[in-house]
Design an enzyme around this catalytic site. Structure first.
Site, PDB file in Angstrom:
ATOM      1  N   THR A 165       0.803  -1.225   0.000  1.00 52.45           N
ATOM      2  CA  THR A 165       0.000   0.000   0.000  1.00 52.45           C
ATOM      3  C   THR A 165       0.834   1.273   0.000  1.00 52.45           C
ATOM      4  O   THR A 165       0.289   2.363  -0.124  1.00 52.45           O
ATOM      5  CB  THR A 165      -0.944   0.004   1.225  1.00 52.45           C
ATOM      6  N   ASP A 166       2.161   1.143   0.151  1.00 53.68           N
ATOM      7  CA  ASP A 166       3.037   2.320   0.099  1.00 53.68           C
ATOM      8  C   ASP A 166       4.215   2.027  -0.830  1.00 53.68           C
ATOM      9  O   ASP A 166       5.368   2.240  -0.462  1.00 53.68           O
ATOM     10  CB  ASP A 166       3.518   2.685   1.504  1.00 53.68           C
ATOM     11  N   LEU A 167       3.906   1.567  -2.038  1.00 55.95           N
ATOM     12  CA  LEU A 167       4.971   1.234  -2.988  1.00 55.95           C
ATOM     13  C   LEU A 167       5.511   2.511  -3.602  1.00 55.95           C
ATOM     14  O   LEU A 167       4.855   3.162  -4.414  1.00 55.95           O
ATOM     15  CB  LEU A 167       4.432   0.304  -4.076  1.00 55.95           C
ATOM     16  N   ASN A 171      11.079   2.693  -1.002  1.00 50.23           N
ATOM     17  CA  ASN A 171      10.900   1.335  -0.494  1.00 50.23           C
ATOM     18  C   ASN A 171      11.385   0.267  -1.470  1.00 50.23           C
ATOM     19  O   ASN A 171      11.077  -0.918  -1.296  1.00 50.23           O
ATOM     20  CB  ASN A 171       9.420   1.093  -0.158  1.00 50.23           C
TER      21      ASN A 171
END
Length: 234
Positions: A165-167, A171
């Site tokens: 959900t936080d690509l 990251n």
């Protein structure tokens, strides 16, 4: 995965990686007394890099973000052990590694329950010799092959059904051997369907564009086409 419990504190750990006292694994003062802290990184909180006997691990305490995080910094509503942030991330990393996705090895996870609330911590292996894409792209342009490898790794993650959900490009890491790694799976989950996969990829593209607008990085829209080539050919 082993489970240790003392009163309202639970620790899950990989016994092949942990030989240190379980009750001290998440105690930063213990690691200071052992002269085992080898670095740190600042974000929502401080991530400490700890020298274990088996590896170098990143010790992270879970902190809330946003406006609510200014009021309640690190406490979450307790619903069940399986739904706590650290346990969920620990087990998700195990599933991804079992499927051959390049993610950090989970070392240990901790939950400390107080009434209806809990605090959480995670120990995961630090990727040796790796930098995130933001740091890499400030120094040099990546090759088409690098971008294709990134696309392949994202596709492998999606094939396991994991919605990151936080690509974003903070990251995704490249190590000294050119191997691609994906990190930070807090609040991520396995999910059916396909619409979320497109949202993941759109989020990743936005993060390239956002960083290009904030600082000088060696990136162009054509590079994302190479990434998608790797993704679609996997």
């Amino acid at each position: 995965m082993k489970h240790y419990q003392e009163n309202n504190t639970h620790v899950w750990y990989d016994e092949s990686l942990v030989t240190e006292p379980i009750e001290s694994l998440f105690d930063i003062n213990y690691w200071r007394s052992c002269n085992a802290i080898v670095g740190s990184a600042s974000g929502r909180g401080t991530t400490w890099f700890i020298k274990l006997q088996s590896t170098i691990a990143a010790l992270r305490h879970y902190h809330r973000g946003g406006l609510f995080g200014k009021i309640v910094r690190d406490q979450y509503l307790f619903l069940s052990l399986e739904r706590t942030r650290s346990y969920a991330e620990f087990t998700l990393l195990q599933k991804l590694r079992s499927a051959g996705v390049n993610v950090p090895r989970p070392v240990a996870a901790k939950v400390e329950q107080t009434g209806l609330l809990y605090r959480a911590d995670l120990l995961s292996e630090k990727i040796s010799g790796a930098s995130d894409l933001v740091d890499k792209l400030q120094l040099e342009r990546l090759s088409s092959d690098d971008y294709q490898k990134i696309g392949v790794e994202v596709r492998k993650m999606h094939d396991v059904g994991v919605n990151h959900t936080d690509l974003n490009i903070h990251n995704i890491l490249l190590d000294s051997e050119g191997k691609v790694w994906i990190i930070d799976f807090d609040k991520c989950k396995q999910q059916s369907g396909n619409q979320w996969k497109e949202r993941n990829l759109n989020r990743l593209l936005r993060s390239f564009r956002k960083e290009l607008g904030k600082r000088k990085i060696h990136w162009s829209e054509d590079d994302f086409e190479s990434l998608m080539l790797g993704y679609n050919q996997s």
